[in-house]
Scaffold this motif. Structure first.
Motif, PDB file in Angstrom:
ATOM      1  N   CYS A  44       9.705   8.095   4.772  1.00 46.14           N
ATOM      2  CA  CYS A  44       8.264   8.164   4.931  1.00 46.14           C
ATOM      3  C   CYS A  44       7.919   9.726   5.427  1.00 46.14           C
ATOM      4  CB  CYS A  44       7.628   7.199   5.853  1.00 46.14           C
ATOM      5  SG  CYS A  44       6.355   7.592   6.693  1.00 46.14           S
ATOM      6  N   GLU A  45       6.931  10.251   4.638  1.00 46.38           N
ATOM      7  CA  GLU A  45       6.272  11.635   5.275  1.00 46.38           C
ATOM      8  C   GLU A  45       4.845  11.477   5.708  1.00 46.38           C
ATOM      9  OE1 GLU A  45       8.105  14.767   2.475  1.00 46.38           O
ATOM     10  OE2 GLU A  45       7.170  13.502   1.196  1.00 46.38           O
ATOM     11  N   MET A  46       4.526  10.306   6.139  1.00 46.83           N
ATOM     12  CA  MET A  46       3.196   9.909   6.650  1.00 46.83           C
ATOM     13  C   MET A  46       1.902  10.048   5.520  1.00 46.83           C
ATOM     14  SD  MET A  46       2.312  10.325  10.497  1.00 46.83           S
ATOM     15  CE  MET A  46       3.741  10.154  11.717  1.00 46.83           C
ATOM     16  N   CYS A  47       2.298   9.814   4.387  1.00 46.91           N
ATOM     17  CA  CYS A  47       1.327  10.102   3.330  1.00 46.91           C
ATOM     18  C   CYS A  47       0.969  11.448   3.257  1.00 46.91           C
ATOM     19  CB  CYS A  47       0.451   8.971   3.340  1.00 46.91           C
ATOM     20  SG  CYS A  47       1.033   7.180   3.042  1.00 46.91           S
ATOM     21  N   ILE A  48       1.748  12.519   3.838  1.00 46.00           N
ATOM     22  CA  ILE A  48       0.711  13.761   4.040  1.00 46.00           C
ATOM     23  C   ILE A  48       0.428  14.367   2.884  1.00 46.00           C
ATOM     24  CG2 ILE A  48       3.089  15.086   3.531  1.00 46.00           C
ATOM     25  CD1 ILE A  48       2.300  16.879   6.052  1.00 46.00           C
ATOM     26  N   THR A  68      11.887   1.894  -1.473  1.00 44.29           N
ATOM     27  CA  THR A  68      11.241   1.449  -0.348  1.00 44.29           C
ATOM     28  C   THR A  68      11.230   2.335   1.088  1.00 44.29           C
ATOM     29  OG1 THR A  68      11.403  -0.779  -1.131  1.00 44.29           O
ATOM     30  CG2 THR A  68      10.898  -0.560   1.035  1.00 44.29           C
ATOM     31  N   MET A  69      10.196   2.911   1.405  1.00 44.38           N
ATOM     32  CA  MET A  69      10.267   3.708   2.692  1.00 44.38           C
ATOM     33  C   MET A  69       9.188   3.136   3.696  1.00 44.38           C
ATOM     34  SD  MET A  69       8.268   7.085   1.279  1.00 44.38           S
ATOM     35  CE  MET A  69       7.266   7.322   0.345  1.00 44.38           C
ATOM     36  N   ASN A  70       9.078   1.843   3.694  1.00 44.69           N
ATOM     37  CA  ASN A  70       8.256   1.416   4.799  1.00 44.69           C
ATOM     38  C   ASN A  70       8.786  -0.476   4.430  1.00 44.69           C
ATOM     39  OD1 ASN A  70       6.300   0.135   6.636  1.00 44.69           O
ATOM     40  ND2 ASN A  70       5.082  -0.147   4.888  1.00 44.69           N
ATOM     41  N   ILE A  71       9.129  -0.889   5.430  1.00 45.95           N
ATOM     42  CA  ILE A  71       9.300  -2.406   5.270  1.00 45.95           C
ATOM     43  C   ILE A  71       9.211  -3.102   6.549  1.00 45.95           C
ATOM     44  CG2 ILE A  71      11.880  -2.123   6.070  1.00 45.95           C
ATOM     45  CD1 ILE A  71      12.475  -4.392   3.610  1.00 45.95           C
ATOM     46  N   ALA A  84       0.668  -1.288  -0.089  1.00 52.61           N
ATOM     47  CA  ALA A  84      -0.181   0.213  -0.074  1.00 52.61           C
ATOM     48  C   ALA A  84       0.961   1.308  -0.048  1.00 52.61           C
ATOM     49  CB  ALA A  84      -0.861  -0.006   1.176  1.00 52.61           C
ATOM     50  N   CYS A  85       2.002   1.326   0.718  1.00 51.84           N
ATOM     51  CA  CYS A  85       2.797   2.473   0.758  1.00 51.84           C
ATOM     52  C   CYS A  85       3.386   2.809  -0.668  1.00 51.84           C
ATOM     53  CB  CYS A  85       4.048   2.131   1.720  1.00 51.84           C
ATOM     54  SG  CYS A  85       5.277   3.366   1.637  1.00 51.84           S
ATOM     55  N   LYS A  86       3.875   1.680  -1.207  1.00 54.06           N
ATOM     56  CA  LYS A  86       4.555   1.713  -2.638  1.00 54.06           C
ATOM     57  C   LYS A  86       3.507   2.409  -3.678  1.00 54.06           C
ATOM     58  CE  LYS A  86       8.654  -0.788  -2.517  1.00 54.06           C
ATOM     59  NZ  LYS A  86       9.622  -1.245  -3.297  1.00 54.06           N
ATOM     60  N   GLN A 100      -5.809   9.086   6.628  1.00 57.58           N
ATOM     61  CA  GLN A 100      -5.041   8.046   7.212  1.00 57.58           C
ATOM     62  C   GLN A 100      -3.825   7.696   6.179  1.00 57.58           C
ATOM     63  OE1 GLN A 100      -5.709   4.232   8.947  1.00 57.58           O
ATOM     64  NE2 GLN A 100      -7.820   4.201   7.981  1.00 57.58           N
ATOM     65  N   PRO A 101      -2.743   7.328   6.763  1.00 58.87           N
ATOM     66  CA  PRO A 101      -1.703   6.930   5.870  1.00 58.87           C
ATOM     67  C   PRO A 101      -2.128   5.558   5.150  1.00 58.87           C
ATOM     68  CG  PRO A 101      -0.793   7.455   7.927  1.00 58.87           C
ATOM     69  CD  PRO A 101      -2.039   7.267   8.314  1.00 58.87           C
ATOM     70  N   ALA A 102      -1.460   5.182   3.870  1.00 54.84           N
ATOM     71  CA  ALA A 102      -1.659   3.930   3.310  1.00 54.84           C
ATOM     72  C   ALA A 102      -1.416   2.820   4.058  1.00 54.84           C
ATOM     73  CB  ALA A 102      -0.978   3.965   2.182  1.00 54.84           C
ATOM     74  N   CYS A 103      -0.473   2.728   4.725  1.00 57.74           N
ATOM     75  CA  CYS A 103      -0.150   1.486   5.670  1.00 57.74           C
ATOM     76  C   CYS A 103      -1.010   1.295   6.722  1.00 57.74           C
ATOM     77  CB  CYS A 103       1.445   1.741   6.260  1.00 57.74           C
ATOM     78  SG  CYS A 103       1.774   3.009   7.054  1.00 57.74           S
ATOM     79  N   THR A 104      -1.290   2.185   7.357  1.00 60.34           N
ATOM     80  CA  THR A 104      -2.455   1.888   8.558  1.00 60.34           C
ATOM     81  C   THR A 104      -3.817   1.545   7.750  1.00 60.34           C
ATOM     82  OG1 THR A 104      -3.161   4.166   8.720  1.00 60.34           O
ATOM     83  CG2 THR A 104      -1.301   3.618  10.197  1.00 60.34           C
ATOM     84  N   ILE A 151       8.844  -6.519  12.571  1.00 57.65           N
ATOM     85  CA  ILE A 151       9.153  -5.130  12.871  1.00 57.65           C
ATOM     86  C   ILE A 151       8.839  -4.289  11.697  1.00 57.65           C
ATOM     87  CG2 ILE A 151      11.635  -5.311  12.605  1.00 57.65           C
ATOM     88  CD1 ILE A 151      10.149  -3.102  15.365  1.00 57.65           C
ATOM     89  N   LYS A 152       8.161  -3.240  11.876  1.00 59.31           N
ATOM     90  CA  LYS A 152       8.037  -2.224  10.967  1.00 59.31           C
ATOM     91  C   LYS A 152       8.869  -1.111  10.865  1.00 59.31           C
ATOM     92  CE  LYS A 152       3.907   0.003   8.867  1.00 59.31           C
ATOM     93  NZ  LYS A 152       4.271   1.536   8.442  1.00 59.31           N
ATOM     94  N   ARG A 153       9.628  -0.933   9.839  1.00 61.08           N
ATOM     95  CA  ARG A 153      10.527   0.088   9.825  1.00 61.08           C
ATOM     96  C   ARG A 153      10.425   1.167   8.831  1.00 61.08           C
ATOM     97  NH1 ARG A 153      15.514  -0.239  12.445  1.00 61.08           N
ATOM     98  NH2 ARG A 153      14.772   1.953  12.591  1.00 61.08           N
TER      99      ARG A 153
HETATM  100  S1  SF4 Z   1       2.789   6.510   6.352  1.00 64.62           S
HETATM  101 FE1  SF4 Z   1       2.512   6.400   4.025  1.00 64.62          FE
HETATM  102  S2  SF4 Z   1       4.693   6.859   3.576  1.00 64.62           S
HETATM  103 FE2  SF4 Z   1       4.918   6.298   5.678  1.00 64.62          FE
HETATM  104  S3  SF4 Z   1       5.045   4.125   5.668  1.00 64.62           S
HETATM  105 FE3  SF4 Z   1       2.982   4.498   5.738  1.00 64.62          FE
HETATM  106  S4  SF4 Z   1       2.408   4.267   3.662  1.00 64.62           S
HETATM  107 FE4  SF4 Z   1       4.356   4.548   3.734  1.00 64.62          FE
END
Ligand code: SF4
Ligand code: SF4
Ligand code: SF4
Length: 294
Positions: free
Chosen positions: A169-173, A88-91, A60-62, A182-186, A104-106
């Protein structure tokens, strides 16, 4: 000549001693405290007792942030990043020993007092009022100080591009957050192993979980204090301490506050450079006077 060189070196030593003495004169007076978590700051809570390692958050992040895949070596058909990178900014990583497995989510921790922001010479990294640490492509000069300054080893530079970007990661701002709140990952996580919200509320939720099930967790919320605090918080299962998950052990003050205190002390009111210049000017004057006498 030798006498001049000797007196020059002696003078440098004197000027250096003056600089070295400067912190003793005024050191603690200028030490700044770490910035504090604010009510409006948003963040994430990742709980590895709930994570099943499905990597939906990675995908989802990508997708949300238009990042390319890193094909696996065997078949070349799956996205299989081995670590954070410019792609890759979320792994999600896995820890495994004889008895235990843990995920662990980095990603960027969105530090409360970020040293990437503090160290950037052109203010390309900024902490927004909501606590998200953003990067500005137009301001960045590509110096990569942020890579070196980050205690979590997060920002990655696009070395293969002529005008390389810093990727983190910029928290999908600018992507998922305005669109979906909300961010894509959550949003993608099927198990609520990672959730989004106000950081203070997430911290309270993390403490509630530990209190409710103390046998389940290490009695620590990583990010509450580490490095002066972060907006991304972690809970880990009782059998796997944070140190095994690659999260560094940090003091409870920020690196930014420590380094800025030292810099401000050294350069307060340009005292240190003035001491150096005054020392060098005195030596030059003395040497010129000597020339004239000779
Ligand atoms: S907040 Fe957005 S950019 Fe950051 S890890 Fe989650 S999906 Fe990726
Ligand atoms: S984790 Fe690193 S890149 Fe992210 S805000 Fe903190 S210092 Fe900056
Ligand atoms: S989507 Fe949720 S459960 Fe799946 S790997 Fe990511 S954090 Fe873990």
């Amino acid at each position: 000549m030798d006498i001049k060189r000797r007196s020059f070196l002696k003078g440098i030593a004197g000027a250096g001693a003056g600089v070295a003495a400067t912190p003793l004169i005024s050191g603690t007076a200028l030490a700044r405290e770490s910035y504090k978590l604010q009510d409006e700051h948003v963040g994430m809570l990742y709980d590895n007792t709930r994570c099943v390692g499905c990597k939906s958050c990675e995908v989802a992040c990508k997708r949300a942030n238009n990042l390319p895949v890193e094909p696996d070596e065997a078949l070349g058909i799956y996205d299989a990043p081995r670590d954070l990178s410019e792609k890759t900014m979320n792994i999600i990583k896995m820890y495994k020993d004889e008895d235990e497995t843990a995920y662990i989510k980095r990603q960027c921790m969105h530090c409360v007092d970020p040293s990437c922001v503090s160290g950037c010479p052109v203010s390309a990294l900024n902490k927004q009022p909501n606590g998200i640490v953003t990067w500005d492509a137009d301001a960045c000069c590509g110096c990569r100080y942020c890579e070196m300054n980050c205690p979590f080893n997060i920002p990655k530079y696009e070395y293969n591009e002529f005008y390389g970007k810093i990727v983190k990661c910029e928290m999908c701002i600018n992507t998922n957050l305005p669109k979906h709140g909300q961010p894509a990952c959550t949003e993608a996580c099927p198990n609520e192993a990672v959730i989004f919200g106000k950081t203070k509320a997430l911290l309270a939720e993390a403490k509630r979980r530990i209190k409710e099930s103390p046998h389940l967790y290490v009695n620590q919320v990583y990010g509450e204090k580490e490095g002066g605090g972060t907006s991304v918080l972690y809970l880990t299962k009782a059998a796997v301490p944070f140190s095994k998950l690659g999260l560094p052990s940090l003091p409870d003050y920020s690196q930014a506050s420590a380094s800025e205190s030292i810099q401000h002390t050294l350069y307060q009111g340009l005292i240190a450079p003035i001491v150096i210049y005054a020392g060098l000017a005195a030596i030059a004057f003395k040497n010129r006077s000597g020339d004239k006498e000779e």
